[in-house]
Design a protein around this motif. Sequence first.
Motif, PDB file in Angstrom:
ATOM      1  N   VAL A   1     -21.883  88.582  58.146  1.00  0.00           N
ATOM      2  CA  VAL A   1     -21.492  89.522  57.100  1.00  0.00           C
ATOM      3  C   VAL A   1     -22.549  89.564  56.001  1.00  0.00           C
ATOM      4  CG1 VAL A   1     -19.713  90.089  55.389  1.00  0.00           C
ATOM      5  CG2 VAL A   1     -19.053  89.018  57.556  1.00  0.00           C
ATOM      6  N   SER A   2     -22.988  90.771  55.679  1.00  0.00           N
ATOM      7  CA  SER A   2     -23.854  90.975  54.510  1.00  0.00           C
ATOM      8  C   SER A   2     -22.942  91.131  53.300  1.00  0.00           C
ATOM      9  CB  SER A   2     -24.701  92.236  54.677  1.00  0.00           C
ATOM     10  OG  SER A   2     -25.546  92.136  55.795  1.00  0.00           O
ATOM     11  N   LEU A   3     -23.122  90.265  52.315  1.00  0.00           N
ATOM     12  CA  LEU A   3     -22.303  90.287  51.100  1.00  0.00           C
ATOM     13  C   LEU A   3     -23.176  90.545  49.887  1.00  0.00           C
ATOM     14  CD1 LEU A   3     -20.027  87.082  51.287  1.00  0.00           C
ATOM     15  CD2 LEU A   3     -19.320  89.446  51.605  1.00  0.00           C
ATOM     16  N   SER A   4     -22.683  91.384  48.995  1.00  0.00           N
ATOM     17  CA  SER A   4     -23.309  91.511  47.684  1.00  0.00           C
ATOM     18  C   SER A   4     -22.236  91.874  46.675  1.00  0.00           C
ATOM     19  CB  SER A   4     -24.442  92.530  47.694  1.00  0.00           C
ATOM     20  OG  SER A   4     -23.957  93.813  47.977  1.00  0.00           O
ATOM     21  N   TRP A   5     -22.459  91.480  45.421  1.00  0.00           N
ATOM     22  CA  TRP A   5     -21.512  91.765  44.349  1.00  0.00           C
ATOM     23  C   TRP A   5     -22.220  91.611  43.024  1.00  0.00           C
ATOM     24  CZ3 TRP A   5     -21.608  87.282  47.147  1.00  0.00           C
ATOM     25  CH2 TRP A   5     -21.780  86.088  46.440  1.00  0.00           C
ATOM     26  N   TYR A   6     -21.545  92.052  41.978  1.00  0.00           N
ATOM     27  CA  TYR A   6     -22.036  91.886  40.622  1.00  0.00           C
ATOM     28  C   TYR A   6     -21.259  90.760  39.967  1.00  0.00           C
ATOM     29  CZ  TYR A   6     -23.383  92.824  35.825  1.00  0.00           C
ATOM     30  OH  TYR A   6     -23.884  92.700  34.554  1.00  0.00           O
ATOM     31  N   ASP A   7     -21.977  89.762  39.457  1.00  0.00           N
ATOM     32  CA  ASP A   7     -21.394  88.625  38.752  1.00  0.00           C
ATOM     33  C   ASP A   7     -21.319  89.012  37.278  1.00  0.00           C
ATOM     34  OD1 ASP A   7     -21.027  86.247  37.274  1.00  0.00           O
ATOM     35  OD2 ASP A   7     -22.070  85.047  38.776  1.00  0.00           O
ATOM     36  N   ALA A   8     -20.118  89.360  36.808  1.00  0.00           N
ATOM     37  CA  ALA A   8     -19.940  89.873  35.458  1.00  0.00           C
ATOM     38  C   ALA A   8     -20.178  88.808  34.384  1.00  0.00           C
ATOM     39  CB  ALA A   8     -18.535  90.465  35.308  1.00  0.00           C
ATOM     40  N   GLU A   9     -20.030  87.547  34.706  1.00  0.00           N
ATOM     41  CA  GLU A   9     -20.274  86.492  33.716  1.00  0.00           C
ATOM     42  C   GLU A   9     -21.759  86.194  33.562  1.00  0.00           C
ATOM     43  OE1 GLU A   9     -17.693  83.158  34.690  1.00  0.00           O
ATOM     44  OE2 GLU A   9     -16.269  83.953  33.217  1.00  0.00           O
ATOM     45  N   ALA A  10     -22.508  86.255  34.658  1.00  0.00           N
ATOM     46  CA  ALA A  10     -23.944  85.979  34.617  1.00  0.00           C
ATOM     47  C   ALA A  10     -24.773  87.254  34.438  1.00  0.00           C
ATOM     48  CB  ALA A  10     -24.376  85.257  35.888  1.00  0.00           C
ATOM     49  N   PHE A  11     -24.101  88.413  34.470  1.00  0.00           N
ATOM     50  CA  PHE A  11     -24.793  89.703  34.391  1.00  0.00           C
ATOM     51  C   PHE A  11     -25.887  89.792  35.445  1.00  0.00           C
ATOM     52  CE2 PHE A  11     -23.392  88.583  30.068  1.00  0.00           C
ATOM     53  CZ  PHE A  11     -22.463  89.590  29.874  1.00  0.00           C
ATOM     54  N   ALA A  12     -25.513  89.460  36.692  1.00  0.00           N
ATOM     55  CA  ALA A  12     -26.511  89.399  37.763  1.00  0.00           C
ATOM     56  C   ALA A  12     -25.922  89.895  39.080  1.00  0.00           C
ATOM     57  CB  ALA A  12     -27.000  87.963  37.934  1.00  0.00           C
ATOM     58  N   GLU A  13     -26.777  90.509  39.872  1.00  0.00           N
ATOM     59  CA  GLU A  13     -26.416  90.895  41.234  1.00  0.00           C
ATOM     60  C   GLU A  13     -26.587  89.679  42.133  1.00  0.00           C
ATOM     61  OE1 GLU A  13     -25.374  93.890  42.386  1.00  0.00           O
ATOM     62  OE2 GLU A  13     -25.511  94.873  40.428  1.00  0.00           O
TER      63      GLU A  13
END
Length: 130
Positions: free
Chosen positions: A81-93
């Motif tokens: 599985v290719s996973l990606s998301w936005y980490d709202a606490e670290a302000f990072a992809e």
Amino acid sequence: MTPEETVRAYYDALRAGEALAPFFVESPATVKVGISERLVGYAEIANALREQTRTTEDWSVQSHDLQVVERDGAAAVADAVSLSWYDAEAFAERSFETRWSGTLLPGEDGWAFAGMHVSVGTDLDSGIDR
């Protein structure tokens, strides 16, 4: 819902930011191993998944090779599985190529994970099982 449909519904719920705890067996023996954690017991898993949903957004989940085997009242699953998301606490992809495996058990409300393992390969991975 079949075990395969349950896994695909889990991916859909992850993408949509919906509750993920209902996909797990409510037992102190249920285990979820993620990229950076090992969670034991339904309560610990549910708490961690609520926090994950609260602090992340814009999930992309691309299944590449879902395999499901049903036997003796249980199901084993594996996927790339290719996973990606936005980490709202670290302000990072965040983005990872991951390997998933797990065991699902049937229950009154359908199939649920008794165990889930998500890991990331290393540069040493050759794609050959040893």
